[in-house]
Every structure is written in structure tokens, then in C-alpha cells.
Design an enzyme around this catalytic site. Structure first.
Site, mmCIF file in Angstrom:
data_model
loop_
_atom_site.group_PDB
_atom_site.id
_atom_site.type_symbol
_atom_site.label_atom_id
_atom_site.label_comp_id
_atom_site.label_asym_id
_atom_site.label_seq_id
_atom_site.Cartn_x
_atom_site.Cartn_y
_atom_site.Cartn_z
ATOM 1 N N LYS A 1 -12.574 29.215 51.669
ATOM 2 C CA LYS A 1 -12.250 30.331 52.551
ATOM 3 C C LYS A 1 -10.897 30.937 52.154
ATOM 4 O O LYS A 1 -10.779 31.428 51.049
ATOM 5 C CB LYS A 1 -12.296 29.852 54.005
ATOM 6 C CG LYS A 1 -13.532 28.986 54.334
ATOM 7 C CD LYS A 1 -14.852 29.714 54.252
ATOM 8 C CE LYS A 1 -16.064 28.803 54.321
ATOM 9 N NZ LYS A 1 -16.119 27.890 55.452
ATOM 10 N N ARG B 1 -13.950 12.198 36.349
ATOM 11 C CA ARG B 1 -14.320 11.987 37.754
ATOM 12 C C ARG B 1 -13.129 11.422 38.507
ATOM 13 O O ARG B 1 -12.803 11.832 39.615
ATOM 14 C CB ARG B 1 -15.543 11.061 37.892
ATOM 15 C CG ARG B 1 -15.793 10.670 39.342
ATOM 16 C CD ARG B 1 -17.150 10.039 39.647
ATOM 17 N NE ARG B 1 -17.787 9.350 38.560
ATOM 18 C CZ ARG B 1 -17.461 8.133 38.108
ATOM 19 N NH1 ARG B 1 -16.484 7.439 38.686
ATOM 20 N NH2 ARG B 1 -18.094 7.601 37.087
ATOM 21 N N TYR C 1 -17.326 23.500 63.395
ATOM 22 C CA TYR C 1 -18.149 24.104 62.349
ATOM 23 C C TYR C 1 -19.511 23.399 62.323
ATOM 24 O O TYR C 1 -19.583 22.163 62.335
ATOM 25 C CB TYR C 1 -17.420 23.930 61.004
ATOM 26 C CG TYR C 1 -18.182 24.474 59.837
ATOM 27 C CD1 TYR C 1 -18.291 25.848 59.640
ATOM 28 C CD2 TYR C 1 -18.794 23.624 58.926
ATOM 29 C CE1 TYR C 1 -18.993 26.348 58.566
ATOM 30 C CE2 TYR C 1 -19.491 24.117 57.840
ATOM 31 C CZ TYR C 1 -19.587 25.488 57.671
ATOM 32 O OH TYR C 1 -20.288 25.978 56.609
ATOM 33 N N ASP D 1 -9.003 20.491 61.308
ATOM 34 C CA ASP D 1 -9.603 21.397 60.334
ATOM 35 C C ASP D 1 -8.774 22.679 60.378
ATOM 36 O O ASP D 1 -8.816 23.422 61.360
ATOM 37 C CB ASP D 1 -11.071 21.660 60.688
ATOM 38 C CG ASP D 1 -11.787 22.517 59.646
ATOM 39 O OD1 ASP D 1 -11.116 23.355 59.007
ATOM 40 O OD2 ASP D 1 -13.011 22.360 59.493
HETATM 41 C C1 LIG Z 1 -16.816 26.586 55.682
HETATM 42 C C2 LIG Z 1 -16.199 25.588 56.597
HETATM 43 C C3 LIG Z 1 -16.369 24.207 56.395
HETATM 44 C C4 LIG Z 1 -17.258 23.639 55.295
HETATM 45 O O1 LIG Z 1 -16.739 23.891 54.037
HETATM 46 P P1 LIG Z 1 -17.649 24.117 52.714
HETATM 47 O O2 LIG Z 1 -16.630 24.433 51.684
HETATM 48 O O3 LIG Z 1 -18.593 25.232 53.007
HETATM 49 O O4 LIG Z 1 -18.372 22.826 52.466
HETATM 50 C C5 LIG Z 1 -15.714 23.340 57.259
HETATM 51 N N1 LIG Z 1 -14.950 23.798 58.272
HETATM 52 C C6 LIG Z 1 -14.787 25.112 58.502
HETATM 53 C C7 LIG Z 1 -13.938 25.559 59.649
HETATM 54 C C8 LIG Z 1 -15.400 26.053 57.680
HETATM 55 O O5 LIG Z 1 -15.236 27.368 57.923
#
Ligand SMILES: *Cc1c(COP(=O)(O)O)cnc(C)c1O
Length: 384
Positions: A200, A51, A103, A175
Site C-alpha cells: 500500500k 531464502r 482487514y 497494523d
Molecule cells: C492489504 C492489507 C493487508 C494484507 O496485505 P497483502 O500485502 O495484501 O497481503 C493487511 N492489512 C491491511 C490493513 C491491508 O490494507
């Protein structure tokens, strides 16, 4: 290898990824273990319990920090787990100024989870720097930006936002999921924390969920403490899959950008398409800013079709190569209807998206096949 002086794709393939010393394995092993034998009581190899730390995760963290140009990175079980750790650095009464089109999961987390523990949030159009300055208060600790935004692909001025945040003693969170460090480096523009859903483009193959925060060493230590205390760690195989994806980020992003630019230009000329959002189009309101702060314009394209919501649904259901699915950033092309799918929760608010809007995550297939797929779906779906 350390990252001094090397190009982006060299870092992606080598930083944190020296051959394994015992066998010479050129790929970082999946250290599938929960604990690490200690040579003596009170002495350990740098790893005690998985962890707290795992060498596969360490390799990914070193690589991501090098790509974002930060001192350190901390990887999490998901993008939202990474964001949760950032919010946990705040205390009751602290205030966050957040983009009004972040998001949806980010908004849900702060508005429905963290506000219960005394965190305050104001949603602002971060494209309006005067409105941002007006929203700042002495309690504001974070300005939270996401650019390009989802699903309208609006572009925010990260350097302008960093200046306002710093003037008020706050920090800028960017982000960078949609752009990736290959196209945009928020650190160079003044951002203090960079958050990723590695699910992503960084993972890039739609086969793993993960998240990361890239930041200075002191903040990373605070986040690692919180992560160890709370527990949202990525497993070693997930870290390995993500690292494997990151190696090809540069070549994938170039192809995503090539295909998206071709498709956006083609859609803009299509008689059944009423508007296209893509920051690479010279006519896009975000084009000039994007050209300044991004290397290229990314793989996401949104557009509106003639014929309203029914036509939009028919296009989304009519493509064959573009799978109808949420998420983005994988090698395969996806199409979705934000109003009914990813953005259903903002219906009836100022963030409601047009009912005839479709969002594409343009993959890296042969672009002629993608164009033919869209052309047929548009022809079949929209009124003569
Ligand atoms: C998908 C996404 C998130 C969240 O991420 P997860 O891996 O699904 O928890 C946050 N910000 C953006 C811009 C995203 O596309």
C-alpha cells in the site's frame, strides 16, 4: 548511516542505503542471486542462501525499522505472509483478541487457517476498552489492532490498548498500513509489533506486493527463523521497488493528506452525499483521538451517497480518474464499493458495511481534477 538524530525523510532516503562499497553506486543494487560464494568452508560473508537473507532485503528491513523506531524489521512476500509469521509464534490454546473490523484477509487467515491448529480468537470492538479488558484471559497472547480501520476509518486508542494488553501479559500488534510511520508511530504508543502491507503506501506505486513486521530484536529473530523455515520471502526486485517507494513516503503522504482533506471537506458539503468518514473532519467521531495519536489524517475517505446501492455503484463506475479497483495507497486515485468488492465476505454479519458506502484511496494528482471527476460522477449517478 545509522538513524541517530535524523529526521523522517532523511532516514527514509539513507538508513540501510550507504553507497555500494565496490563501485560507489548510490542506489542499493538488486542482488538478483540465489546463493553467495563462501571464502572458506564454514565461513561466509553474512549471506549464504537467498531464502535466509539477501542484501537488498536487508537494506529495506533496516530502513523500515528506523522509520517505525523499532530495533529490527523482517520483510515478507506479502502483508498476509507477515501476519502468518506472527501467528506462528503462538501455540495451541493461545488466544488472540482482535478488532472486529480488521482487514478481511487477516480475519480469514486466523479464523479459517490458524484456528485449525488450536489458536483461539475473539472479535471485539477495540474502541470499547472495557469490552477489551473483559475479553482478556490468561491465555491471551496478542491484542490485534488496526487504525484507522477499513473501510469506516474508525480510530483506536493504541496507548489504551497497549496498557490493557500489558496488564494481562499480552502484546499489542498494530497494523499500521493505513497510517504509515510518517503519520503514526505505534511503538511510541506502546505497541510491541507493527505489521505492514508494504503493498500500500510504503511501496506507494501499486506495482509490488509485500509485507513487514517491525519489532524488538528478539522477536525479529524468532520471525526470521520462522520465515527461513517456512519460506515466504520477498524477492530482491520486490524489496528494491519497496525501498524506492519508501524514499518518497513523506512527500507522498503530505500530498495524500492535503488532497484527502480537501475532498472530504468538499464531499461533506455536497448535496448528494449523506455522510463522510474522514478522521480529519472536526465532526468525525475519531477526530480528537486521531489528532492526538497521528501527525495528520491520511489519504483514505469513505462516504455514503443519496440513492442507495444503485447510486453508489453508478458513482463507482462513473469516475474516470479514480480507477474502480481494490487496494489503496498508490499515487493514483482509486474508488471501490466495499459492500460488493472488498467486504463482500462480511455481508450478513455484524460487520456488514452500508450498501451505499464508497471508499476512496485519494491519490496525489491535482486535486481540482479529482474534485471535478467526483462532481461529474455524483451528478450523473444520483437522482435529481
Ligand atoms: C492489504 C492489507 C493487508 C494484507 O496485505 P497483502 O500485502 O495484501 O497481503 C493487511 N492489512 C491491511 C490493513 C491491508 O490494507
Amino acid at each position: 548511516m545509522n538513524d541517530a538524530g535524523h529526521g523522517f525523510s532523511t532516514k527514509a532516503i539513507h538508513v540501510g542505503q550507504d553507497p555500494e562499497p565496490r563501485t560507489g553506486a548510490v542506489v542499493v543494487p538488486i542482488y538478483q542471486t540465489s546463493t553467495f560464494a563462501q571464502p572458506r568452508v564454514g565461513e561466509h560473508t553474512g549471506y549464504e542462501y537467498a531464502r535466509t537473507g539477501n542484501p537488498t532485503r536487508t537494506a529495506l528491513q533496516e530502513c523500515l525499522a528506523a522509520l517505525e523506531g523499532t530495533e529490527a524489521a523482517v520483510c515478507f512476500a506479502s502483508g498476509l505472509a507477515a501476519e502468518d509469521a506472527i501467528f506462528r509464534t503462538l501455540a495451541p490454546g493461545d488466544h488472540v483478541v482482535m478488532a472486529d473490523d480488521v482487514y478481511g484477509g487477516t480475519w480469514r487467515q486466523i479464523a479459517q487457517v490458524h484456528t485449525r491448529w488450536g489458536i483461539e480468537v475473539t472479535a471485539v470492538d477495540l474502541g470499547d476498552l472495557d469490552a477489551v479488558a473483559a475479553a482478556m484471559s490468561p491465555a491471551t497472547k496478542l491484542v490485534w489492532a488496526e487504525t484507522p480501520s477499513n473501510p469506516l476509518l474508525k480510530i483506536l486508542d493504541l496507548a489504551g490498548l497497549a496498557a490493557i494488553a500489558h496488564e494481562h501479559g499480552a502484546r499489542l500488534v498494530a497494523d499500521n498500513t493505513f497510517a504509515t510511520p510518517y503519520l503514526q508511530q505505534p511503538t511510541a504508543l506502546g505497541a510491541d509489533l507493527i505489521v505492514h502491507s508494504t503493498t500500500k503506501y510504503l511501496g506507494g506505486h501499486s506495482d509490488v506486493v509485500g509485507g513487514a513486521v517491525c519489532t524488538d530484536a528478539e522477536t525479529a529473530e524468532e520471525l526470521a527463523f520462522l520465515q527461513n523455515a517456512v519460506g515466504a520471502v520477498p524477492g530482491p526486485f520486490d524489496a528494491w521497488l519497496t525501498l524506492r517507494g519508501v524514499k518518497t513516503l513523506g512527500v507522498r503522504m503530505d500530498r495524500h493528506c492535503d488532497n484527502a482533506a480537501t475532498i472530504a471537506g468538499w464531499l461533506a458539503e455536497h448535496p448528494r452525499v449523506t455522510s463522510v468518514r474522514y478522521p480529519g473532519l472536526a465532526t468525525d467521531p475519531g477526530h480528537e483521538l486521531a489528532a492526538r495519536q497521528m501527525q495528520r489524517f491520511g489519504g483514505m475517505v469513505s462516504f455514503q451517497v443519496d440513492g442507495g446501492v444503485d447510486a453508489a455503484k453508478a458513482v463507482a463506475e462513473g469516475t474516470r480518474l479514480f480507477f474502480l479497483a481494490e487496494s489503496l495507497g498508490g499515487v493514483e486515485s482509486l474508488i471501490e464499493h466495499p459492500g460488493i468488492m472488498t467486504h463482500a465476505s462480511v455481508a450478513g454479519t455484524q460487520l456488514e458495511v452500508p450498501a451505499d458506502l464508497l471508499r476512496l484511496s485519494v491519490g496525489i494528482e491535482s486535486v481540482d481534477d479529482l474534485l471535478a471527476d467526483l462532481d461529474r460522477a455524483l451528478d450523473d449517478a444520483t437522482p435529481e
